[in-house]
Design an enzyme around this catalytic site. Structure first.
Site, PDB file in Angstrom:
ATOM      1  CG  ASP A 206      -2.063   0.791   1.120  1.00 20.69           C
ATOM      2  OD1 ASP A 206      -2.397   1.508   0.161  1.00 20.69           O
ATOM      3  OD2 ASP A 206      -2.937   0.703   2.077  1.00 20.69           O
TER       4      ASP A 206
ATOM      5  CG  ASP B  91      -9.070   2.678  -0.295  1.00 18.78           C
ATOM      6  OD1 ASP B  91      -8.727   1.463  -0.394  1.00 18.78           O
ATOM      7  OD2 ASP B  91      -8.615   3.463   0.396  1.00 18.78           O
TER       8      ASP B  91
HETATM    9  C1  DGJ Z   1      -5.870   1.737   2.057  1.00 17.79           C
HETATM   10  C2  DGJ Z   1      -6.152   0.534   1.361  1.00 17.79           C
HETATM   11  O1  DGJ Z   1      -6.798   0.885   0.058  1.00 17.79           O
HETATM   12  C3  DGJ Z   1      -7.176  -0.165   1.946  1.00 17.79           C
HETATM   13  O2  DGJ Z   1      -7.455  -1.016   1.312  1.00 17.79           O
HETATM   14  C4  DGJ Z   1      -6.515  -0.687   3.142  1.00 17.79           C
HETATM   15  O3  DGJ Z   1      -5.551  -1.453   3.019  1.00 17.79           O
HETATM   16  C5  DGJ Z   1      -6.120   0.680   4.153  1.00 17.79           C
HETATM   17  N1  DGJ Z   1      -5.208   1.498   3.275  1.00 17.79           N
HETATM   18  C6  DGJ Z   1      -5.299   0.279   5.285  1.00 17.79           C
HETATM   19  O4  DGJ Z   1      -4.643   1.306   6.001  1.00 17.79           O
END
Ligand code: DGJ
Length: 733
Positions: free
Chosen positions: A479, A549
């Site tokens: 990430d 997300d």
């Molecule tokens: C952002 C990601 O896109 C989410 O899926 C998740 O992993 C969160 N960060 C975790 O902090």
């Protein structure tokens, strides 16, 4: 496929069955562009429009002074400062302060295959015979600058890959202030510009506008390719649509700051350019030093946007993504993020995983919150050691228990970031990007580690390999949750600060390279707050990326549809999540959520224990369906049929390579009373094959020319039962 050099005319012709790319040594010995498009017959000399309309008032000439102007001729790697007053692809500042370059043709080399780019992702050949590469060497005698222009043509794709290398062959320093990867000079301006734009949670919406005199440009200066503007652009003819017509696609194999622009000049010409953003970029070259640009991928079609996209999909799956996962069916995964966020124990995780196993899931992914003091997003980032209060036997113990259930195990990392409240930051406050004496900007309460420093990358590598080696890891989600600000590297000389953004990305690539080499069997999924770094650069290391997300099915339909213009379904992480959706508050039926997510790498992002028995049975069926059809969905030919951006109905389909099997996804956003007829005309089928659709038998030509009515009960169709509904239709010969 071949590359021919015509000695007399000094012209190069790169060709395969679909395309030709033609380059000429110009009368002033610089390198000119003649043509990129549908395959042309090979001939000794192609004329190019240069002196045709010359002289013109206010246009300056060079070479034999008044008969030739760079302003009126196509070029391969133009620089500003001479007779071409359009924007240039590069700018080198020399010791005397001048930035005028005259790099002329010296020699060339043609070879089978495609050489690697040092430290950068790039397309490759599986066998040398798949491609040929031309490298043209130019030299500016006055300044000692050498420029190598590289072109690769692939046998099986309407694609040219380009990059440029600059070398200081003088005895004094010089500084690159701009170094784009590719320029394409076109001889008219009848194009529409398509970009893929948005922001967090609404990434890659296709936006189309007509080119106008002046510059049309997009880019990112956020330190990443960004959710706001994607490094992929299409120039299409106004009459081109999904099924027919001419278009050019440009994709940058790069994950940092970028610029893409088209300049329509005053003489009916269009110049397209793409590469690293020149904003805050300056790369000093000491004698003997080189700078390598990232690669640009140029794709051509005369068969519409679907064909352009499909060319890129197959190209990226076969010639860009690497490792054992690149074309393999992807595991159906269950991720705990939306179910628990950071609030979990080993017991609660095992309970979620066990229910996943019962449903048929294959891989469990533990998201953020497993390490250091990471109970919320104010602390812990950078301390990559399992938190034994949450996981008493560490990552090793958890992975063993998950494996014992019959599931594979993977976990989340965000290796480029650090919280102020972390042991890593307390030990190394100089390891974050910041300007001494200025406040540090925070994003999600975190700071950006200075990946331009090799010691930072080494330290993170050591921490991560210790975790991975101590457990049984099948998957890693990488990430990256903030943009880069105050991009200044402590300890780097003041004259070298212009290197920081790019050196940062090289550090990211270095860590990816080391981890993917050491753990070739691990499936990597890239992520940047969802789809914030969805680019061809990262596909080289991670064959899939968390698309957004935003897991709301209707938003996701749009995001995945928009993403599909430049990237394959097999690269799009897509999960079914709980309702009401955490990002939009919308409640969409469980089947519709799955009907969208199956056009991607499928998974779940919720606690299956919280479903009703009936819903859980539905999930089991969805997983059985996905296991049966994921090969087709992830590797088939994608056809976009009806865009969710232009109406309340949307449709797309995938067709198997042998055209015997297809799946159509049909979606309704808004139900109207007393609705009129809908017809969907299918694509990509064999007109002569008889297909079964529900209880009907229809020939491919009927399906494609007459189409189907998605409300027809005989094919499993439906009268829309409300908003946000869908159906999948299986079409089999
Ligand atoms: C952002 C990601 O896109 C989410 O899926 C998740 O992993 C969160 N960060 C975790 O902090």
């Amino acid at each position: 496929m071949g590359i021919i050099y015509h000695e007399k005319s000094k012209q190069f012709h790169l060709w395969n069955d679909e395309i030709s790319y033609i380059i000429a040594v110009l009368p002033n010995d610089e390198i000119g562009h003649v043509y990129f498009g549908k395959r042309l017959k090979n001939r000794e000399e192609y004329s190019y429009p240069s002196d045709l309309r010359y002289p013109k008032a206010m246009v300056c000439g060079m070479h034999d002074r008044e008969s030739f102007s760079l302003e009126l001729v196509g070029q391969e790697n133009p620089s500003f400062g001479g007779t071409d007053l359009r924007d240039g692809a590069f700018a080198m500042q020399y010791a005397n302060g001048s930035s005028v370059t005259h790099a002329v043709f010296q020699s060339f080399e043609i070879r089978e295959g495609k050489p690697k780019l040092k430290g950068l992702p790039a397309a490759y050949t599986n066998e040398d015979a798949e491609a040929e590469t031309l490298v043209i060497r130019c030299y500016d005698e006055l300044t000692g600058l050498t420029v190598l222009l590289s072109y690769t043509i692939f046998r099986d794709y309407p694609i040219i890959c380009r990059n440029v290398l600059y070398r200081n062959d003088s005895g004094v320093e010089m500084t690159l202030q701009k170094a784009l990867s590719a320029t394409l000079d076109l001889t008219d301006q009848e194009y529409e510009w398509m970009q893929f734009t948005g922001a967090w949670g609404r990434e890659r919406e296709p936006i189309t506008r007509k080119l106008q005199p002046g510059i049309t440009a997009i880019g990112s200066n956020r330190g990443s390719s960004s959710p706001n503007m994607n490094p992929f652009v299409i120039l299409k003819r106004p009459t081109c649509d999904e099924m027919q017509g001419e278009a050019l696609g440009f994709s940058l194999v790069y994950s940092g700051n970028f610029l893409a622009q088209a300049e329509c000049d005053s003489y009916g010409q269009t110049r397209f350019m793409m590469g690293i953003s020149p904003m805050n970029f300056a790369w000093k070259l000491t004698p003997g030093e080189e700078f390598q640009t990232p690669e640009a991928v140029l794709v051509y079609t005369k068969q519409g946007l679907n064909h352009l996209s499909r060319s890129l999909h197959h190209f990226y799956r076969n010639q860009l993504s690497r490792g054992i996962w690149k074309t393999k069916e992807r595991p159906i995964l269950l991720n705990n993020w939306e179910a628990t966020q950071m609030n979990f124990t080993e017991e609660s995780i095992l309970k979620i995983a066990a229910k996943g196993k019962e449903a048929g899931v294959e891989l469990f992914v533990l998201d953020d919150g497993w390490f250091g003091a990471r109970d919320d997003d104010y602390r812990g980032l950078g301390d990559w050691v399992a938190n034994t209060q949450k996981l008493p036997e560490g990552m090793g113990g958890l992975s063993r228990k998950i494996n014992e259930m019959g599931l594979q195990f993977g976990f989340w990392i965000e290796p480029e970031m650090v919280n102020e409240d972390s042991d890593l930051y307390r030990a190394h406050p100089d390891w974050v990007l910041h300007v001494p004496g200025r406040d540090l900007s925070l994003g999600r309460h975190q700071l950006v580690l200075d990946y331009s420093k090799p010691e930072v990358v080494d330290c993170i590598y050591d921490m991560l390999t210790a975790v991975i080696d101590g457990a049984n890891i099948a998957y890693i989600k990488w990430d990256m949750n903030r943009t880069i600000t105050e991009c200044y590297s402590i300890g780097r000389d003041s004259t070298e600060q212009g290197k920081t953004y790019h050196a940062y990305i090289l550090g990211v690539y270095d860590l990816y390279e080391r981890l993917t080499t050491r753990y070739p069997e691990i499936l990597f999924e890239s992520c940047a707050s969802g789809g914030g770094r969805f680019d061809a650069g990262l596909l080289y290391y991670a064959p899939q990326a968390w698309c957004s997300d935003n897991t709301d099915a209707y938003s996701r339909l749009k995001i995945q549809y928009g993403t599909s213009y430049g990237y394959p379904l097999s690269s799009m992480g897509a999960h079914v999540s709980a309702v009401p959706n955490q990002q939009t508050g919308r409640s969409i039926d469980l089947q519709t959520r799955a009907d969208v997510a199956c056009f991607g790498t499928f998974g779940y992002e919720l606690d299956l224990n919280e479903l009703s028995d009936e819903e859980f049975e539905k999930v089991k069926e969805q997983i059985v369906f996905m296991k049966k059809y994921r090969g087709l969905l992830q590797d088939g030919d994608l056809y976009r049929l009806q865009s969710p951006f232009s109406g309340d109905k949307a449709a797309w389909m995938v067709v198997s390579g042998d055209r015997r099997q297809a799946i159509l996804g049909y979606y309704t956003a808004e139900k109207y009373a007393n609705e009129g007829r809908s017809t969907v005309r299918l694509a990509g089928l064999d007109p002569d094959l008889l297909y079964h659709v529900g209880s009907r038998e229809l020939y491919g030509d009927e399906l494609m020319e007459r189409g189907i009515d998605p409300t027809d009960p005989a094919i499993g169709g439906y009268e829309t039962e409300g908003d946000y509904t869908s159906r999948l239709f299986i079409i089999e010969a």
